[in-house]
Every structure is written in C-alpha cells, then in structure tokens.
Write a protein that holds these residues in place. Structure first.
Motif, PDB file in Angstrom:
ATOM      1  N   ASP A   1      36.873  34.134  33.480  1.00 57.82           N
ATOM      2  CA  ASP A   1      36.569  33.379  34.689  1.00 57.82           C
ATOM      3  C   ASP A   1      35.343  33.680  35.499  1.00 57.82           C
TER       4      ASP A   1
ATOM      5  N   GLU B   1      51.255  38.904  41.076  1.00 54.97           N
ATOM      6  CA  GLU B   1      50.556  39.836  40.700  1.00 54.97           C
ATOM      7  C   GLU B   1      50.631  41.103  41.316  1.00 54.97           C
TER       8      GLU B   1
ATOM      9  N   SER C   1      35.838  28.624  33.415  1.00 52.59           N
ATOM     10  CA  SER C   1      36.590  29.434  32.643  1.00 52.59           C
ATOM     11  C   SER C   1      35.912  29.499  31.324  1.00 52.59           C
TER      12      SER C   1
ATOM     13  N   SER D   1      38.572  42.552  37.276  1.00 46.61           N
ATOM     14  CA  SER D   1      37.680  41.838  37.869  1.00 46.61           C
ATOM     15  C   SER D   1      36.569  42.573  38.500  1.00 46.61           C
TER      16      SER D   1
ATOM     17  N   ASP E   1      46.516  37.813  28.774  1.00 44.97           N
ATOM     18  CA  ASP E   1      46.747  37.979  30.294  1.00 44.97           C
ATOM     19  C   ASP E   1      48.066  38.970  30.621  1.00 44.97           C
TER      20      ASP E   1
ATOM     21  N   PRO F   1      49.699  40.768  36.156  1.00 44.85           N
ATOM     22  CA  PRO F   1      50.655  39.642  36.312  1.00 44.85           C
ATOM     23  C   PRO F   1      51.946  39.825  36.607  1.00 44.85           C
TER      24      PRO F   1
ATOM     25  N   ARG G   1      36.203  37.777  36.438  1.00 46.36           N
ATOM     26  CA  ARG G   1      37.609  38.041  35.951  1.00 46.36           C
ATOM     27  C   ARG G   1      37.918  38.005  34.588  1.00 46.36           C
ATOM     28  N   TYR G   2      38.297  39.109  33.885  1.00 48.09           N
ATOM     29  CA  TYR G   2      38.566  38.873  32.516  1.00 48.09           C
ATOM     30  C   TYR G   2      40.159  39.235  32.174  1.00 48.09           C
ATOM     31  N   HIS G   3      40.736  38.402  31.454  1.00 49.62           N
ATOM     32  CA  HIS G   3      42.070  38.397  31.148  1.00 49.62           C
ATOM     33  C   HIS G   3      42.366  39.256  29.832  1.00 49.62           C
TER      34      HIS G   3
ATOM     35  N   ARG H   1      44.489  41.915  34.169  1.00 48.43           N
ATOM     36  CA  ARG H   1      43.317  41.395  34.410  1.00 48.43           C
ATOM     37  C   ARG H   1      42.370  42.519  35.091  1.00 48.43           C
TER      38      ARG H   1
ATOM     39  N   PRO I   1      38.941  34.022  27.759  1.00 48.80           N
ATOM     40  CA  PRO I   1      39.606  34.896  28.877  1.00 48.80           C
ATOM     41  C   PRO I   1      38.741  35.209  29.888  1.00 48.80           C
TER      42      PRO I   1
ATOM     43  N   ARG J   1      48.085  44.380  42.461  1.00 47.75           N
ATOM     44  CA  ARG J   1      46.740  44.280  42.174  1.00 47.75           C
ATOM     45  C   ARG J   1      46.224  45.772  43.085  1.00 47.75           C
TER      46      ARG J   1
END
Length: 151
Positions: free
Chosen positions: A54, A115, A49, A88, A83, A109, A77-79, A86, A52, A117
C-alpha cells in the motif's frame, strides 16, 4: 468554517481526495482569543494498493493572517505472509519552521479490526523546537507501543 471535499476511487484500490477548509479561526496559534484570522487549508491525499504493498501521499497547504505553510508525506506499508504482520515507513516534511520526520512501524493484526503496533520516530527541525529537560533541541527520537481498534 466550511469544508468542501472531492473524492475519486479507481482501480487497484486507488483513491484521490481533495479537501478545502475555509473560515475564520476564532483563536490563533498565539492563543489570543480576541484576534480572529481567516484561514484556508487545502489537503490532498492519494493512495493505491499493489498486491501486498500500500502506498500513500499527502500534501497540505495553509495560510492564515500573514503566515503560509505547507507539508508533505509519503507512506508505504507492506503486508507480510498473507497479512500475518505489516511493516510501514513514513517520511514527512513541513515548512514555516522546517521539520522533517521519519517513522518505522511493525504491526500484528488482531482479527479484522485491530492491531498491535510498535513504532520508532525521528524528528529534526531547523530550530530548537523540541524540549529536552529545560533546554531546546533540534531533534528527538520517540517510540510508541499501541493496541488499536477501529469500527
């Protein structure tokens, strides 16, 4: 079947895990319950990470009877906004039959352990392995909307 795992956790939430599975597969992918083959699977996962962002990478190699295959994946993945959301992306490739995949996801989230999605995924292969009606196809597009929770 037995499993051996080695894992390392380091700075920036970095991880590396190597898993080895060895043993006799009681039923092969052909479905023949009377034939048993020795199977080896090596699975390597690495991730980190950076604020923000991952990032993860995964590689698998396996052999069973006379067949060998391998595959790999890259994920990010970007927050967003601390957050509140997200996004991805993921790409994968595998061999034996060459299959490539790309996925784009958006997530909201819900608390610390859940979450909502939505994903869209595109798959492409060098053979007609995807079923469309009564015919085969070398590609497909799928979508998913999910509510996920983890404990």
């Amino acid at each position: 079947t037995g499993q051996l795992s080695l894992a390392y956790a380091g700075p920036s939430s970095s991880i590396v895990a190597v898993n080895l599975y060895e043993g006799i597969n009681p039923t092969t992918y052909t479905g023949d319950a009377n034939t048993k083959f020795y199977r080896t699977l090596v699975d390597i996962v690495a991730g980190a990470s950076f604020g923000p962002l991952d990032v993860n990478a995964n590689f698998d190699w396996s052999t069973e009877a006379a067949d060998t295959w391998y595959g790999g994946a890259l994920m990010a993945r970007y927050h967003l906004l601390g957050d509140l959301a997200r996004v991805s992306v993921r790409g994968e490739i595998g061999t034996d039959t060459t299959v490539e995949e790309g996925t784009l996801s958006a997530a909201l989230p819900v608390g610390a352990n859940a979450e909502l999605r939505a994903e869209v995924r595109y798959d492409h292969a060098d053979q007609d392995i995807f079923k469309k009606g009564d015919l085969g196809s070398n590609h497909q597009v799928t979508g998913t909307v999910a509510a996920l929770a983890w404990f």
